[in-house]
Design a protein around this motif. Structure first.
Motif, PDB file in Angstrom:
ATOM      1  N   LEU A 140       0.843  -1.124   0.028  1.00 35.48           N
ATOM      2  CA  LEU A 140      -0.013  -0.018  -0.060  1.00 35.48           C
ATOM      3  C   LEU A 140       0.851   1.331  -0.025  1.00 35.48           C
ATOM      4  O   LEU A 140       0.439   2.112  -0.635  1.00 35.48           O
ATOM      5  CB  LEU A 140      -1.008   0.003   1.141  1.00 35.48           C
ATOM      6  N   ARG A 141       2.026   1.055   0.727  1.00 38.11           N
ATOM      7  CA  ARG A 141       2.869   2.450   0.778  1.00 38.11           C
ATOM      8  C   ARG A 141       3.445   2.642  -0.722  1.00 38.11           C
ATOM      9  O   ARG A 141       3.734   3.475  -1.223  1.00 38.11           O
ATOM     10  CB  ARG A 141       4.188   2.105   1.686  1.00 38.11           C
ATOM     11  N   SER A 142       4.096   1.496  -1.412  1.00 37.69           N
ATOM     12  CA  SER A 142       4.854   1.825  -2.711  1.00 37.69           C
ATOM     13  C   SER A 142       3.869   1.870  -4.039  1.00 37.69           C
ATOM     14  O   SER A 142       4.123   2.493  -4.926  1.00 37.69           O
ATOM     15  CB  SER A 142       5.791   0.455  -2.623  1.00 37.69           C
ATOM     16  N   GLU A 143       2.857   1.004  -3.833  1.00 43.42           N
ATOM     17  CA  GLU A 143       1.923   1.251  -4.902  1.00 43.42           C
ATOM     18  C   GLU A 143       0.693   2.074  -4.891  1.00 43.42           C
ATOM     19  O   GLU A 143      -0.323   1.653  -4.180  1.00 43.42           O
ATOM     20  CB  GLU A 143       1.401  -0.304  -5.428  1.00 43.42           C
ATOM     21  N   TRP A 144       0.926   3.246  -5.343  1.00 42.31           N
ATOM     22  CA  TRP A 144      -0.432   4.334  -5.248  1.00 42.31           C
ATOM     23  C   TRP A 144      -0.175   5.096  -6.570  1.00 42.31           C
ATOM     24  O   TRP A 144       0.361   5.199  -7.257  1.00 42.31           O
ATOM     25  CB  TRP A 144      -0.232   4.972  -3.941  1.00 42.31           C
ATOM     26  N   LEU A 145      -1.804   5.396  -6.561  1.00 46.06           N
ATOM     27  CA  LEU A 145      -1.868   6.441  -7.768  1.00 46.06           C
ATOM     28  C   LEU A 145      -2.378   7.765  -7.253  1.00 46.06           C
ATOM     29  O   LEU A 145      -3.160   7.842  -6.427  1.00 46.06           O
ATOM     30  CB  LEU A 145      -3.161   5.827  -8.561  1.00 46.06           C
ATOM     31  N   ASP A 146      -1.808   8.865  -7.953  1.00 43.03           N
ATOM     32  CA  ASP A 146      -2.286  10.144  -7.597  1.00 43.03           C
ATOM     33  C   ASP A 146      -3.282  10.421  -8.625  1.00 43.03           C
ATOM     34  O   ASP A 146      -3.097  10.967  -9.708  1.00 43.03           O
ATOM     35  CB  ASP A 146      -0.982  11.216  -7.970  1.00 43.03           C
ATOM     36  N   VAL A 147      -4.629  10.358  -8.131  1.00 45.65           N
ATOM     37  CA  VAL A 147      -5.674  10.450  -9.000  1.00 45.65           C
ATOM     38  C   VAL A 147      -6.002  11.855  -9.202  1.00 45.65           C
ATOM     39  O   VAL A 147      -6.843  12.232 -10.126  1.00 45.65           O
ATOM     40  CB  VAL A 147      -7.077   9.779  -8.626  1.00 45.65           C
ATOM     41  N   THR A 148      -5.335  12.619  -8.693  1.00 49.93           N
ATOM     42  CA  THR A 148      -5.397  14.191  -9.033  1.00 49.93           C
ATOM     43  C   THR A 148      -4.456  14.898 -10.096  1.00 49.93           C
ATOM     44  O   THR A 148      -4.824  15.759 -10.551  1.00 49.93           O
ATOM     45  CB  THR A 148      -5.104  15.238  -7.791  1.00 49.93           C
ATOM     46  N   LEU A 149      -3.581  13.811 -10.665  1.00 49.26           N
ATOM     47  CA  LEU A 149      -2.661  14.158 -11.864  1.00 49.26           C
ATOM     48  C   LEU A 149      -3.847  14.535 -13.191  1.00 49.26           C
ATOM     49  O   LEU A 149      -4.825  13.776 -13.233  1.00 49.26           O
ATOM     50  CB  LEU A 149      -2.031  13.060 -12.310  1.00 49.26           C
ATOM     51  N   PRO A 150      -3.404  15.505 -13.852  1.00 48.45           N
ATOM     52  CA  PRO A 150      -4.213  15.634 -15.131  1.00 48.45           C
ATOM     53  C   PRO A 150      -3.928  14.483 -15.909  1.00 48.45           C
ATOM     54  O   PRO A 150      -2.656  13.878 -16.023  1.00 48.45           O
ATOM     55  CB  PRO A 150      -3.440  16.984 -15.803  1.00 48.45           C
ATOM     56  N   THR A 151      -4.645  14.281 -16.954  1.00 44.47           N
ATOM     57  CA  THR A 151      -4.762  13.164 -17.734  1.00 44.47           C
ATOM     58  C   THR A 151      -3.717  13.346 -18.972  1.00 44.47           C
ATOM     59  O   THR A 151      -3.260  14.599 -19.010  1.00 44.47           O
ATOM     60  CB  THR A 151      -6.169  12.854 -18.497  1.00 44.47           C
ATOM     61  N   ARG A 152      -3.227  12.290 -19.674  1.00 40.96           N
ATOM     62  CA  ARG A 152      -2.467  12.307 -20.486  1.00 40.96           C
ATOM     63  C   ARG A 152      -3.079  12.795 -22.021  1.00 40.96           C
ATOM     64  O   ARG A 152      -4.385  12.506 -22.036  1.00 40.96           O
ATOM     65  CB  ARG A 152      -1.641  11.146 -21.103  1.00 40.96           C
ATOM     66  N   HIS A 153      -2.279  13.839 -22.659  1.00 37.88           N
ATOM     67  CA  HIS A 153      -3.111  14.314 -23.980  1.00 37.88           C
ATOM     68  C   HIS A 153      -3.327  13.205 -25.058  1.00 37.88           C
ATOM     69  O   HIS A 153      -2.482  12.386 -25.124  1.00 37.88           O
ATOM     70  CB  HIS A 153      -2.127  15.377 -24.303  1.00 37.88           C
ATOM     71  N   ARG A 154      -4.493  13.021 -25.425  1.00 39.50           N
ATOM     72  CA  ARG A 154      -4.994  11.975 -26.392  1.00 39.50           C
ATOM     73  C   ARG A 154      -5.458  12.870 -27.656  1.00 39.50           C
ATOM     74  O   ARG A 154      -6.659  13.285 -27.449  1.00 39.50           O
ATOM     75  CB  ARG A 154      -6.067  11.169 -25.876  1.00 39.50           C
ATOM     76  N   PRO A 155      -4.794  12.724 -28.670  1.00 40.59           N
ATOM     77  CA  PRO A 155      -5.079  13.477 -29.986  1.00 40.59           C
ATOM     78  C   PRO A 155      -6.227  12.827 -30.572  1.00 40.59           C
ATOM     79  O   PRO A 155      -6.002  11.663 -30.618  1.00 40.59           O
ATOM     80  CB  PRO A 155      -3.883  13.414 -30.808  1.00 40.59           C
ATOM     81  N   ALA A 156      -7.240  13.667 -30.754  1.00 37.06           N
ATOM     82  CA  ALA A 156      -8.475  12.982 -31.456  1.00 37.06           C
ATOM     83  C   ALA A 156      -8.285  12.940 -32.892  1.00 37.06           C
ATOM     84  O   ALA A 156      -8.380  14.202 -33.373  1.00 37.06           O
ATOM     85  CB  ALA A 156      -9.762  13.612 -30.825  1.00 37.06           C
ATOM     86  N   GLY A 157      -8.580  12.069 -33.569  1.00 35.41           N
ATOM     87  CA  GLY A 157      -8.637  12.030 -35.194  1.00 35.41           C
ATOM     88  C   GLY A 157      -9.928  12.426 -35.544  1.00 35.41           C
ATOM     89  O   GLY A 157     -11.083  11.954 -34.739  1.00 35.41           O
ATOM     90  N   THR A 158     -10.124  12.974 -36.614  1.00 37.24           N
ATOM     91  CA  THR A 158     -11.287  13.162 -37.433  1.00 37.24           C
ATOM     92  C   THR A 158     -11.353  12.789 -38.740  1.00 37.24           C
ATOM     93  O   THR A 158     -10.383  12.592 -39.384  1.00 37.24           O
ATOM     94  CB  THR A 158     -11.882  14.698 -37.390  1.00 37.24           C
ATOM     95  N   ILE A 159     -12.543  12.383 -39.400  1.00 31.08           N
ATOM     96  CA  ILE A 159     -12.607  12.028 -40.760  1.00 31.08           C
ATOM     97  C   ILE A 159     -12.157  13.365 -41.584  1.00 31.08           C
ATOM     98  O   ILE A 159     -12.404  14.608 -41.280  1.00 31.08           O
ATOM     99  CB  ILE A 159     -14.052  11.633 -41.144  1.00 31.08           C
ATOM    100  N   HIS A 160     -11.366  13.215 -42.795  1.00 30.11           N
ATOM    101  CA  HIS A 160     -10.932  14.263 -43.391  1.00 30.11           C
ATOM    102  C   HIS A 160     -11.960  15.014 -44.005  1.00 30.11           C
ATOM    103  O   HIS A 160     -13.036  14.470 -44.457  1.00 30.11           O
ATOM    104  CB  HIS A 160     -10.146  13.825 -44.671  1.00 30.11           C
ATOM    105  N   PRO A 161     -11.784  16.329 -44.149  1.00 28.09           N
ATOM    106  CA  PRO A 161     -13.197  17.039 -44.678  1.00 28.09           C
ATOM    107  C   PRO A 161     -13.637  16.672 -46.122  1.00 28.09           C
ATOM    108  O   PRO A 161     -14.625  16.692 -46.538  1.00 28.09           O
ATOM    109  CB  PRO A 161     -12.851  18.394 -44.418  1.00 28.09           C
TER     110      PRO A 161
END
Ligand code: 2NL
Length: 357
Positions: free
Chosen positions: A84-105
Protein backbone atom coordinates in the motif's frame (compact mmCIF):
# COMPACT_ATOMS: atom_id res chain seq x y z
CA UNK A 1 11.45 -27.88 27.78
CA UNK A 2 11.48 -24.21 28.72
CA UNK A 3 14.73 -23.96 26.73
CA UNK A 4 13.01 -25.42 23.70
CA UNK A 5 10.11 -23.00 24.04
CA UNK A 6 12.36 -19.97 24.45
CA UNK A 7 14.51 -21.05 21.49
CA UNK A 8 11.62 -21.46 19.04
CA UNK A 9 9.59 -18.44 20.17
CA UNK A 10 12.71 -16.29 19.68
CA UNK A 11 13.35 -17.80 16.24
CA UNK A 12 9.70 -17.20 15.29
CA UNK A 13 9.83 -13.61 16.48
CA UNK A 14 12.99 -13.03 14.42
CA UNK A 15 11.76 -14.77 11.20
CA UNK A 16 11.85 -12.37 8.29
CA UNK A 17 9.59 -14.16 5.82
CA UNK A 18 7.26 -17.12 5.29
CA UNK A 19 10.06 -19.42 4.10
CA UNK A 20 11.95 -18.87 7.35
CA UNK A 21 8.77 -19.55 9.33
CA UNK A 22 8.23 -22.83 7.45
CA UNK A 23 11.78 -23.97 8.21
CA UNK A 24 11.22 -23.24 11.90
CA UNK A 25 7.88 -25.11 11.81
CA UNK A 26 9.51 -28.24 10.34
CA UNK A 27 12.39 -28.14 12.82
CA UNK A 28 10.08 -27.58 15.82
CA UNK A 29 6.71 -29.27 15.27
CA UNK A 30 7.18 -31.16 11.95
CA UNK A 31 6.93 -34.97 11.81
CA UNK A 32 10.66 -35.29 12.43
CA UNK A 33 10.91 -32.10 14.48
CA UNK A 34 12.33 -31.65 17.92
CA UNK A 35 8.95 -31.85 19.69
CA UNK A 36 8.16 -35.14 17.91
CA UNK A 37 11.53 -36.54 19.06
CA UNK A 38 10.65 -35.60 22.64
CA UNK A 39 7.23 -37.24 22.24
CA UNK A 40 8.99 -40.47 21.28
CA UNK A 41 10.89 -40.36 24.61
CA UNK A 42 7.55 -40.55 26.47
CA UNK A 43 7.52 -44.34 25.85
CA UNK A 44 10.63 -44.78 27.95
CA UNK A 45 9.26 -42.77 30.91
CA UNK A 46 7.52 -43.95 34.04
CA UNK A 47 3.77 -43.39 34.06
CA UNK A 48 4.21 -40.56 36.59
CA UNK A 49 6.82 -38.82 34.51
CA UNK A 50 4.71 -39.31 31.40
CA UNK A 51 1.68 -37.74 33.05
CA UNK A 52 3.64 -34.53 33.52
CA UNK A 53 5.71 -34.54 30.30
CA UNK A 54 2.88 -35.56 27.90
CA UNK A 55 0.55 -32.61 28.46
CA UNK A 56 3.53 -30.27 28.71
CA UNK A 57 4.77 -31.36 25.25
CA UNK A 58 1.29 -30.98 23.78
CA UNK A 59 1.00 -27.53 25.29
CA UNK A 60 4.43 -26.62 23.90
CA UNK A 61 3.36 -27.84 20.45
CA UNK A 62 0.16 -25.77 20.60
CA UNK A 63 2.05 -22.71 21.78
CA UNK A 64 4.60 -22.97 18.95
CA UNK A 65 1.83 -23.51 16.38
CA UNK A 66 -0.10 -20.45 17.51
CA UNK A 67 3.09 -18.37 17.59
CA UNK A 68 3.77 -19.52 14.01
CA UNK A 69 0.20 -18.59 12.92
CA UNK A 70 0.40 -15.20 14.63
CA UNK A 71 3.76 -14.44 13.03
CA UNK A 72 2.50 -15.56 9.62
CA UNK A 73 -0.44 -13.15 9.92
CA UNK A 74 1.88 -10.37 11.06
CA UNK A 75 4.20 -10.95 8.09
CA UNK A 76 1.21 -10.84 5.67
CA UNK A 77 -0.01 -7.59 7.25
CA UNK A 78 3.44 -6.07 6.93
CA UNK A 79 3.66 -7.14 3.28
CA UNK A 80 0.28 -5.56 2.55
CA UNK A 81 1.29 -2.36 4.34
CA UNK A 82 4.43 -2.25 2.23
CA UNK A 83 2.44 -2.72 -1.00
CA UNK A 84 0.00 0.00 0.00
CA UNK A 85 2.95 2.29 0.70
CA UNK A 86 4.72 1.61 -2.62
CA UNK A 87 1.82 1.10 -5.05
CA UNK A 88 -0.27 4.25 -5.18
CA UNK A 89 -1.89 6.39 -7.81
CA UNK A 90 -2.22 10.14 -7.72
CA UNK A 91 -5.75 10.42 -9.06
CA UNK A 92 -5.47 14.21 -9.00
CA UNK A 93 -2.85 14.23 -11.81
CA UNK A 94 -4.08 15.74 -15.10
CA UNK A 95 -4.77 13.12 -17.81
CA UNK A 96 -2.32 12.48 -20.63
CA UNK A 97 -3.09 14.29 -23.90
CA UNK A 98 -4.86 12.02 -26.38
CA UNK A 99 -5.05 13.55 -29.86
CA UNK A 100 -8.47 12.90 -31.38
CA UNK A 101 -8.63 12.00 -35.07
CA UNK A 102 -11.44 13.17 -37.31
CA UNK A 103 -12.57 12.15 -40.76
CA UNK A 104 -10.87 14.26 -43.45
CA UNK A 105 -13.17 17.09 -44.65
CA UNK A 106 -12.78 15.95 -48.26
CA UNK A 107 -13.87 12.45 -47.30
CA UNK A 108 -16.78 13.83 -45.37
CA UNK A 109 -17.96 16.13 -48.15
CA UNK A 110 -17.62 13.21 -50.61
CA UNK A 111 -19.88 11.18 -48.41
CA UNK A 112 -22.40 14.00 -47.97
CA UNK A 113 -22.58 14.51 -51.74
CA UNK A 114 -22.82 10.77 -52.39
CA UNK A 115 -25.60 10.36 -49.81
CA UNK A 116 -27.60 13.19 -51.41
CA UNK A 117 -27.37 11.70 -54.90
CA UNK A 118 -28.00 8.20 -53.55
CA UNK A 119 -31.39 9.42 -52.32
CA UNK A 120 -32.17 10.38 -55.92
CA UNK A 121 -31.29 6.90 -57.16
CA UNK A 122 -27.67 7.41 -58.24
CA UNK A 123 -25.28 4.49 -57.65
CA UNK A 124 -21.56 5.05 -57.00
CA UNK A 125 -19.10 3.90 -59.67
CA UNK A 126 -15.36 3.71 -59.09
CA UNK A 127 -12.41 3.06 -61.39
CA UNK A 128 -8.63 3.26 -61.74
CA UNK A 129 -6.72 6.50 -61.16
CA UNK A 130 -4.23 5.47 -63.82
CA UNK A 131 -5.99 4.88 -67.11
CA UNK A 132 -5.29 4.74 -70.82
CA UNK A 133 -5.37 7.97 -72.78
CA UNK A 134 -8.27 6.45 -74.75
CA UNK A 135 -10.55 6.26 -71.66
CA UNK A 136 -9.36 9.60 -70.31
CA UNK A 137 -9.41 11.58 -73.58
CA UNK A 138 -10.45 9.93 -76.87
CA UNK A 139 -13.64 8.32 -75.51
CA UNK A 140 -14.60 11.76 -74.20
CA UNK A 141 -14.28 13.37 -77.60
CA UNK A 142 -11.09 15.17 -76.57
CA UNK A 143 -8.97 15.07 -79.74
CA UNK A 144 -5.20 14.57 -79.91
CA UNK A 145 -4.45 18.24 -80.47
CA UNK A 146 -6.58 19.45 -77.52
CA UNK A 147 -4.54 21.54 -75.03
CA UNK A 148 -5.72 19.34 -72.11
CA UNK A 149 -3.61 16.58 -73.64
CA UNK A 150 -0.43 18.67 -73.57
CA UNK A 151 2.24 17.52 -71.15
CA UNK A 152 2.07 20.69 -69.12
CA UNK A 153 -1.56 19.87 -68.19
CA UNK A 154 -1.53 16.09 -67.79
CA UNK A 155 0.73 13.66 -65.94
CA UNK A 156 1.86 10.96 -68.35
CA UNK A 157 3.20 7.65 -67.07
CA UNK A 158 6.67 6.57 -68.13
CA UNK A 159 6.93 3.88 -70.81
CA UNK A 160 9.82 1.45 -70.97
CA UNK A 161 12.22 1.96 -73.88
CA UNK A 162 10.86 0.23 -76.97
CA UNK A 163 7.31 0.06 -75.61
CA UNK A 164 5.44 2.05 -78.21
CA UNK A 165 1.92 1.71 -76.87
CA UNK A 166 0.12 5.00 -76.18
CA UNK A 167 0.92 6.24 -72.66
CA UNK A 168 -1.18 5.77 -69.55
CA UNK A 169 -2.16 8.99 -67.75
CA UNK A 170 -3.17 9.96 -64.23
CA UNK A 171 -6.87 10.54 -64.88
CA UNK A 172 -7.61 14.25 -65.28
CA UNK A 173 -11.30 13.79 -64.41
CA UNK A 174 -13.50 10.90 -63.27
CA UNK A 175 -15.18 10.71 -66.71
CA UNK A 176 -13.18 7.58 -67.73
CA UNK A 177 -14.95 5.79 -64.86
CA UNK A 178 -18.26 6.74 -66.46
CA UNK A 179 -17.15 5.41 -69.86
CA UNK A 180 -16.16 2.12 -68.20
CA UNK A 181 -19.50 2.01 -66.40
CA UNK A 182 -21.43 2.61 -69.64
CA UNK A 183 -19.51 -0.24 -71.28
CA UNK A 184 -20.25 -2.53 -68.36
CA UNK A 185 -23.90 -1.84 -67.56
CA UNK A 186 -25.25 -0.07 -70.64
CA UNK A 187 -28.40 2.08 -70.53
CA UNK A 188 -30.48 3.12 -68.70
CA UNK A 189 -28.07 4.17 -65.96
CA UNK A 190 -27.75 6.66 -63.14
CA UNK A 191 -24.33 6.93 -61.48
CA UNK A 192 -22.02 9.33 -59.73
CA UNK A 193 -18.25 9.00 -59.71
CA UNK A 194 -16.44 10.64 -56.82
CA UNK A 195 -12.67 10.45 -56.54
CA UNK A 196 -9.19 11.94 -56.84
CA UNK A 197 -8.01 13.35 -60.16
CA UNK A 198 -4.68 14.86 -61.31
CA UNK A 199 -3.61 17.91 -63.25
CA UNK A 200 -0.22 19.61 -63.51
CA UNK A 201 -1.29 22.79 -61.72
CA UNK A 202 -0.33 24.40 -58.43
CA UNK A 203 -1.45 27.71 -56.92
CA UNK A 204 -3.89 29.04 -54.33
CA UNK A 205 -6.88 27.48 -56.08
CA UNK A 206 -5.22 24.47 -57.78
CA UNK A 207 -3.44 21.41 -56.40
CA UNK A 208 -1.92 18.68 -58.61
CA UNK A 209 -4.31 16.17 -57.01
CA UNK A 210 -7.86 17.21 -56.26
CA UNK A 211 -11.28 15.60 -56.04
CA UNK A 212 -14.22 15.54 -58.35
CA UNK A 213 -17.67 14.12 -58.43
CA UNK A 214 -19.25 13.56 -61.81
CA UNK A 215 -22.80 12.45 -62.43
CA UNK A 216 -24.40 10.68 -65.36
CA UNK A 217 -28.04 9.83 -66.07
CA UNK A 218 -29.00 8.06 -69.26
CA UNK A 219 -32.49 7.06 -70.34
CA UNK A 220 -34.88 7.29 -73.32
CA UNK A 221 -36.02 10.88 -72.75
CA UNK A 222 -33.72 12.43 -70.15
CA UNK A 223 -33.46 16.20 -70.68
CA UNK A 224 -31.82 19.35 -69.31
CA UNK A 225 -35.03 19.83 -67.27
CA UNK A 226 -34.20 16.65 -65.33
CA UNK A 227 -30.63 17.94 -64.90
CA UNK A 228 -31.92 21.22 -63.48
CA UNK A 229 -34.20 19.48 -60.97
CA UNK A 230 -31.48 17.09 -59.80
CA UNK A 231 -28.98 19.92 -59.34
CA UNK A 232 -31.54 22.08 -57.49
CA UNK A 233 -32.27 19.24 -55.08
CA UNK A 234 -28.56 18.72 -54.60
CA UNK A 235 -27.77 22.39 -53.89
CA UNK A 236 -30.67 22.76 -51.42
CA UNK A 237 -29.64 19.65 -49.55
CA UNK A 238 -25.88 20.29 -49.57
CA UNK A 239 -26.05 23.97 -48.54
CA UNK A 240 -28.99 23.32 -46.22
CA UNK A 241 -31.35 25.94 -47.70
CA UNK A 242 -35.05 25.71 -48.56
CA UNK A 243 -34.77 27.24 -52.01
CA UNK A 244 -32.16 28.41 -54.51
CA UNK A 245 -32.11 29.90 -58.00
CA UNK A 246 -29.88 28.25 -60.56
CA UNK A 247 -28.45 30.05 -63.59
CA UNK A 248 -27.44 28.06 -66.63
CA UNK A 249 -24.78 29.80 -68.74
CA UNK A 250 -24.04 28.43 -72.19
CA UNK A 251 -20.56 26.94 -72.24
CA UNK A 252 -18.46 24.36 -74.02
CA UNK A 253 -17.04 20.97 -73.08
CA UNK A 254 -15.92 18.44 -75.69
CA UNK A 255 -18.02 15.70 -74.02
CA UNK A 256 -21.39 17.49 -73.80
CA UNK A 257 -23.64 19.26 -76.30
CA UNK A 258 -25.24 21.54 -75.39
CA UNK A 259 -23.08 22.47 -72.40
CA UNK A 260 -23.81 24.78 -69.50
CA UNK A 261 -21.99 26.13 -66.51
CA UNK A 262 -24.28 26.36 -63.51
CA UNK A 263 -24.28 29.21 -61.01
CA UNK A 264 -26.26 29.49 -57.78
CA UNK A 265 -27.76 32.67 -56.33
CA UNK A 266 -25.81 33.84 -53.30
CA UNK A 267 -24.62 36.79 -51.23
CA UNK A 268 -21.23 37.52 -49.67
CA UNK A 269 -22.25 39.40 -46.53
CA UNK A 270 -19.16 40.36 -44.54
CA UNK A 271 -17.12 37.79 -46.36
CA UNK A 272 -19.37 34.83 -45.59
CA UNK A 273 -21.24 33.00 -48.27
CA UNK A 274 -25.03 32.78 -48.05
CA UNK A 275 -26.58 30.49 -50.60
CA UNK A 276 -30.08 31.12 -52.00
CA UNK A 277 -30.27 34.87 -51.32
CA UNK A 278 -28.66 38.10 -52.60
CA UNK A 279 -27.64 39.36 -56.02
CA UNK A 280 -24.39 37.49 -56.64
CA UNK A 281 -23.91 34.31 -58.63
CA UNK A 282 -21.46 31.59 -57.78
CA UNK A 283 -20.30 29.00 -60.27
CA UNK A 284 -20.47 25.52 -58.82
CA UNK A 285 -20.28 23.05 -61.70
CA UNK A 286 -20.22 22.27 -65.39
CA UNK A 287 -22.83 20.16 -67.13
CA UNK A 288 -24.61 19.32 -70.33
CA UNK A 289 -26.24 16.64 -72.48
CA UNK A 290 -23.83 13.78 -73.17
CA UNK A 291 -22.29 14.15 -76.64
CA UNK A 292 -23.47 11.41 -79.05
CA UNK A 293 -19.86 10.45 -79.77
CA UNK A 294 -19.29 9.89 -76.05
CA UNK A 295 -22.37 7.65 -75.77
CA UNK A 296 -21.05 5.73 -78.74
CA UNK A 297 -17.61 5.36 -77.16
CA UNK A 298 -19.36 3.87 -74.11
CA UNK A 299 -21.18 1.36 -76.35
CA UNK A 300 -24.56 3.09 -76.04
CA UNK A 301 -26.65 3.85 -79.15
CA UNK A 302 -27.21 7.63 -79.34
CA UNK A 303 -30.20 7.07 -81.65
CA UNK A 304 -31.97 5.30 -78.80
CA UNK A 305 -30.63 6.92 -75.62
CA UNK A 306 -29.70 10.33 -74.32
CA UNK A 307 -28.55 11.67 -70.99
CA UNK A 308 -27.14 14.49 -68.94
CA UNK A 309 -23.78 14.69 -67.20
CA UNK A 310 -22.19 17.09 -64.77
CA UNK A 311 -18.91 17.54 -62.95
CA UNK A 312 -17.92 19.52 -59.89
CA UNK A 313 -14.88 19.94 -57.68
CA UNK A 314 -15.38 18.41 -54.24
CA UNK A 315 -12.53 20.45 -52.75
CA UNK A 316 -14.11 23.60 -54.14
CA UNK A 317 -17.59 22.96 -52.76
CA UNK A 318 -16.01 21.96 -49.42
CA UNK A 319 -14.15 25.31 -49.37
CA UNK A 320 -17.38 27.16 -50.16
CA UNK A 321 -19.37 25.44 -47.45
CA UNK A 322 -16.73 25.91 -44.76
CA UNK A 323 -15.24 29.23 -45.91
CA UNK A 324 -11.72 27.89 -46.41
CA UNK A 325 -9.62 30.27 -48.54
CA UNK A 326 -6.68 28.15 -49.71
CA UNK A 327 -7.15 24.77 -51.38
CA UNK A 328 -3.63 23.72 -50.47
CA UNK A 329 -4.66 23.64 -46.81
CA UNK A 330 -6.59 20.43 -47.46
CA UNK A 331 -3.44 18.55 -48.28
CA UNK A 332 -1.28 19.62 -45.35
CA UNK A 333 -0.78 16.69 -43.04
CA UNK A 334 -2.02 18.62 -40.01
CA UNK A 335 -5.69 19.58 -40.23
CA UNK A 336 -6.15 21.07 -36.75
CA UNK A 337 -6.46 24.53 -38.34
CA UNK A 338 -9.80 23.40 -39.76
CA UNK A 339 -11.40 23.87 -36.35
CA UNK A 340 -10.76 27.62 -36.76
CA UNK A 341 -13.12 27.56 -39.72
CA UNK A 342 -15.80 25.91 -37.64
CA UNK A 343 -15.43 22.65 -39.45
CA UNK A 344 -17.36 20.06 -37.52
CA UNK A 345 -19.09 16.89 -38.46
CA UNK A 346 -22.55 17.75 -39.70
CA UNK A 347 -26.01 16.51 -38.94
CA UNK A 348 -26.45 14.95 -42.33
CA UNK A 349 -26.53 11.28 -43.32
CA UNK A 350 -23.24 9.68 -44.30
CA UNK A 351 -22.39 6.42 -45.96
CA UNK A 352 -21.20 5.06 -42.62
CA UNK A 353 -24.83 5.11 -41.58
CA UNK A 354 -26.63 7.29 -39.10
CA UNK A 355 -25.51 10.82 -38.43
CA UNK A 356 -21.89 11.84 -38.71
CA UNK A 357 -20.40 12.95 -35.41
C1 2NL B 1 -16.36 20.83 -64.75
C2 2NL B 1 -17.08 20.21 -65.84
C3 2NL B 1 -18.17 18.26 -66.55
C4 2NL B 1 -18.93 16.21 -67.46
C5 2NL B 1 -18.11 16.89 -66.61
C6 2NL B 1 -19.19 14.02 -68.50
C7 2NL B 1 -18.86 12.69 -68.41
C8 2NL B 1 -19.25 11.86 -69.43
C9 2NL B 1 -19.96 12.30 -70.49
C10 2NL B 1 -20.22 13.64 -70.52
CL1 2NL B 1 -18.82 10.22 -69.33
N1 2NL B 1 -19.86 14.47 -69.55
N2 2NL B 1 -18.80 14.85 -67.52
C11 2NL B 1 -19.84 16.90 -68.24
C12 2NL B 1 -19.90 18.28 -68.15
C13 2NL B 1 -19.04 18.97 -67.31
O1 2NL B 1 -17.31 18.86 -65.67
O2 2NL B 1 -16.12 21.98 -64.77
N3 2NL B 1 -15.99 20.05 -63.74
C14 2NL B 1 -15.29 20.52 -62.61
Amino acid sequence: MDDLKAKYLTQIADAGDEAALEAIRLAAVGKKGEVALKMRELGRMTPEERQVAGPALNALKDEINSALAAKKAALADAALDERLRSEWLDVTLPTRHRPAGTIHPISQVSEEVTAIFAEMGFAVAEGPRIDTDWYNFDALNIPGHHPARAEMDTFYMHRAEGDNRPPHVLRTHTSPVQIRSMEKTGAPTRIICPGGVYRADYDQTHTPMFHQVEGLAIDKDISMANLKWVLEEFVKSYFEVDGVDLRFRASHFPFTEPSAEVDIRCSWEGGTLKVGEGDDWLEILGSGMVHPKVLQAGGIDPEEWQGFAFGMGIDRIAMLKYGIPDLRAFFDSDLRWLRHYGFAALDVPTLHGGLSR
